[in-house]
Design a protein around this motif. Sequence first.
Motif, PDB file in Angstrom:
ATOM      1  N   GLY A   1       2.221   2.795  -2.976  1.00  0.00           N
ATOM      2  CA  GLY A   1       1.766   3.448  -3.570  1.00  0.00           C
ATOM      3  C   GLY A   1       3.126   2.804  -4.556  1.00  0.00           C
ATOM      4  O   GLY A   1       3.418   3.952  -5.537  1.00  0.00           O
TER       5      GLY A   1
ATOM      6  N   SER B   1       2.508   0.964  -7.024  1.00  0.00           N
ATOM      7  CA  SER B   1       2.286   0.703  -8.508  1.00  0.00           C
ATOM      8  C   SER B   1       1.826   1.715  -8.872  1.00  0.00           C
ATOM      9  O   SER B   1       1.835   2.220 -10.328  1.00  0.00           O
ATOM     10  CB  SER B   1       0.574  -0.095  -8.315  1.00  0.00           C
ATOM     11  OG  SER B   1       1.232  -1.327  -8.097  1.00  0.00           O
ATOM     12  N   THR B   2       1.570   2.563  -8.210  1.00  0.00           N
ATOM     13  CA  THR B   2       0.898   4.172  -8.285  1.00  0.00           C
ATOM     14  C   THR B   2       1.845   4.808  -9.109  1.00  0.00           C
ATOM     15  O   THR B   2       2.113   6.038 -10.310  1.00  0.00           O
ATOM     16  CB  THR B   2       0.815   5.378  -7.832  1.00  0.00           C
ATOM     17  OG1 THR B   2      -0.562   4.298  -7.078  1.00  0.00           O
ATOM     18  CG2 THR B   2      -0.236   6.584  -7.912  1.00  0.00           C
TER      19      THR B   2
ATOM     20  N   GLY C   1       1.224  -1.320  -0.162  1.00  0.00           N
ATOM     21  CA  GLY C   1       0.034   0.307  -0.648  1.00  0.00           C
ATOM     22  C   GLY C   1       0.771   1.584   0.047  1.00  0.00           C
ATOM     23  O   GLY C   1       0.454   2.767   0.018  1.00  0.00           O
TER      24      GLY C   1
HETATM   25  N1  LIG Z   1       0.538  10.849  -3.462  1.00  0.00           N
HETATM   26  C1  LIG Z   1       0.841   9.237  -3.645  1.00  0.00           C
HETATM   27  N2  LIG Z   1       1.267   8.622  -4.922  1.00  0.00           N
HETATM   28  C2  LIG Z   1       1.099   7.227  -4.922  1.00  0.00           C
HETATM   29  N3  LIG Z   1      -0.143   6.813  -4.373  1.00  0.00           N
HETATM   30  C3  LIG Z   1      -1.003   7.556  -3.585  1.00  0.00           C
HETATM   31  C4  LIG Z   1      -0.527   9.311  -3.544  1.00  0.00           C
HETATM   32  N4  LIG Z   1      -2.071   9.087  -2.892  1.00  0.00           N
HETATM   33  C5  LIG Z   1      -2.413   8.154  -2.270  1.00  0.00           C
HETATM   34  N5  LIG Z   1      -2.562   6.950  -3.279  1.00  0.00           N
HETATM   35  C6  LIG Z   1      -3.299   6.001  -3.125  1.00  0.00           C
HETATM   36  O1  LIG Z   1      -2.446   4.399  -2.703  1.00  0.00           O
HETATM   37  C7  LIG Z   1      -3.087   3.603  -2.553  1.00  0.00           C
HETATM   38  C8  LIG Z   1      -2.006   1.711  -2.266  1.00  0.00           C
HETATM   39  O2  LIG Z   1      -0.896   2.489  -3.767  1.00  0.00           O
HETATM   40  P1  LIG Z   1      -0.164   1.243  -4.861  1.00  0.00           P
HETATM   41  O3  LIG Z   1      -1.676   0.031  -4.970  1.00  0.00           O
HETATM   42  O4  LIG Z   1       0.532   1.807  -5.328  1.00  0.00           O
HETATM   43  O5  LIG Z   1       0.608   0.586  -3.779  1.00  0.00           O
HETATM   44  P2  LIG Z   1       1.650  -1.286  -3.897  1.00  0.00           P
HETATM   45  O6  LIG Z   1       2.858  -0.269  -3.296  1.00  0.00           O
HETATM   46  O7  LIG Z   1       1.400  -0.951  -5.108  1.00  0.00           O
HETATM   47  O8  LIG Z   1       0.498  -1.696  -2.797  1.00  0.00           O
HETATM   48  P3  LIG Z   1       1.052  -3.452  -2.859  1.00  0.00           P
HETATM   49  O9  LIG Z   1       2.863  -3.660  -2.529  1.00  0.00           O
HETATM   50  O10 LIG Z   1      -0.053  -3.740  -2.289  1.00  0.00           O
HETATM   51  O11 LIG Z   1       1.438  -4.163  -4.604  1.00  0.00           O
HETATM   52  C9  LIG Z   1      -3.094   3.763  -4.242  1.00  0.00           C
HETATM   53  O12 LIG Z   1      -4.808   3.641  -3.615  1.00  0.00           O
HETATM   54  C10 LIG Z   1      -3.097   5.338  -4.476  1.00  0.00           C
HETATM   55  O13 LIG Z   1      -3.664   5.654  -4.827  1.00  0.00           O
END
Ligand SMILES: Nc1ncnc2c1ncn2[C@@H]1O[C@H](COP(=O)(O)OP(=O)(O)OP(=O)(O)O)[C@@H](O)[C@H]1O
Length: 196
Positions: A13, A15-16, A11
């Motif tokens: 971010g 993937s974002t 969580g």
């Molecule tokens: N400034 C930001 N930058 C990146 N993500 C953000 C931000 N603000 C909110 N988010 C939100 O954080 C949430 C989690 O992001 P994401 O799914 O990219 O996590 P992850 O690190 O890929 O998780 P996992 O380890 O499960 O793959 C998403 O819903 C995204 O919209």
Amino acid sequence: MKFIGITGGVGAGKSTVLAYLKENYKCHIALADDLAKSLMEPGSICYGALVDLLSPYQVFDGAGRIEKESMARLLFSKEEVRAQVNAIVHPAVKECVLAQVKEARNQGRLDYFFFEAALLLEDHYEEVCDELWYIYASEDERRMRLKRDRGYTDEKIDQIFASQMPEKAFRQACAHVIDSSGSMEGTQAQVRQILG
Ligand SMILES: Nc1ncnc2c1ncn2[C@@H]1O[C@H](COP(=O)(O)OP(=O)(O)OP(=O)(O)O)[C@@H](O)[C@H]1O
Ligand SMILES: CC(C)(COP(=O)(O)OP(=O)(O)OC[C@H]1O[C@@H](n2cnc3c(N)ncnc32)[C@H](O)[C@@H]1O)[C@@H](O)C(=O)NCCC(=O)NCCS
């Protein structure tokens, strides 16, 4: 071509950030979770060993596929089983991604190859990547996101947090830290600053 590992807790971010990189740079993106899932499919190289290991547990569906919810419950509650699954799957993931990097280097068309995994440090990707980036958001922020966006329970979040590296280890190992607690624009600006 630079081979960059992107890591951070669930969580955070990752993937974002990758979605932004994909849109804006000449790069290939590989995701450990996706590679792992395909290598665990019936007929793939990890499948037989997983059947042998996991046959005492109820994790297979009628078609012999690993069923996500029961697998997550098992892996995040039994550390010894998680370690055994990781020992089967993670070397295969690494072999696969290194082959992809080699191929991309041979073709010579990309500026970057990004590889995303929560477990880069455990699997010693610092030995093979040119650099590692840590995507950071506080545990409270990540908990809030995981409940809001994925409907995870506190129990599931606690278990996943406990299975992943602490913040200090990520900060020590990674050349760059991207703080994703603020706006998306703020996160993207940090990426631009690193890549110039
Ligand atoms: N400034 C930001 N930058 C990146 N993500 C953000 C931000 N603000 C909110 N988010 C939100 O954080 C949430 C989690 O992001 P994401 O799914 O990219 O996590 P992850 O690190 O890929 O998780 P996992 O380890 O499960 O793959 C998403 O819903 C995204 O919209
Ligand atoms: C446990 C499973 C069923 C959970 O699937 P689900 O779609 O519910 O969640 P998701 O894949 O998004 O994982 C949630 C978080 O847990 C992390 N995670 C996944 N597997 C592991 C693991 N073995 N150890 C620690 N963290 C893990 C993910 O990176 C992510 O941060 C799935 O991730 C899986 O089959 N994992 C085993 C393969 C693996 O080790 N993948 C990780 C990258 S190599």
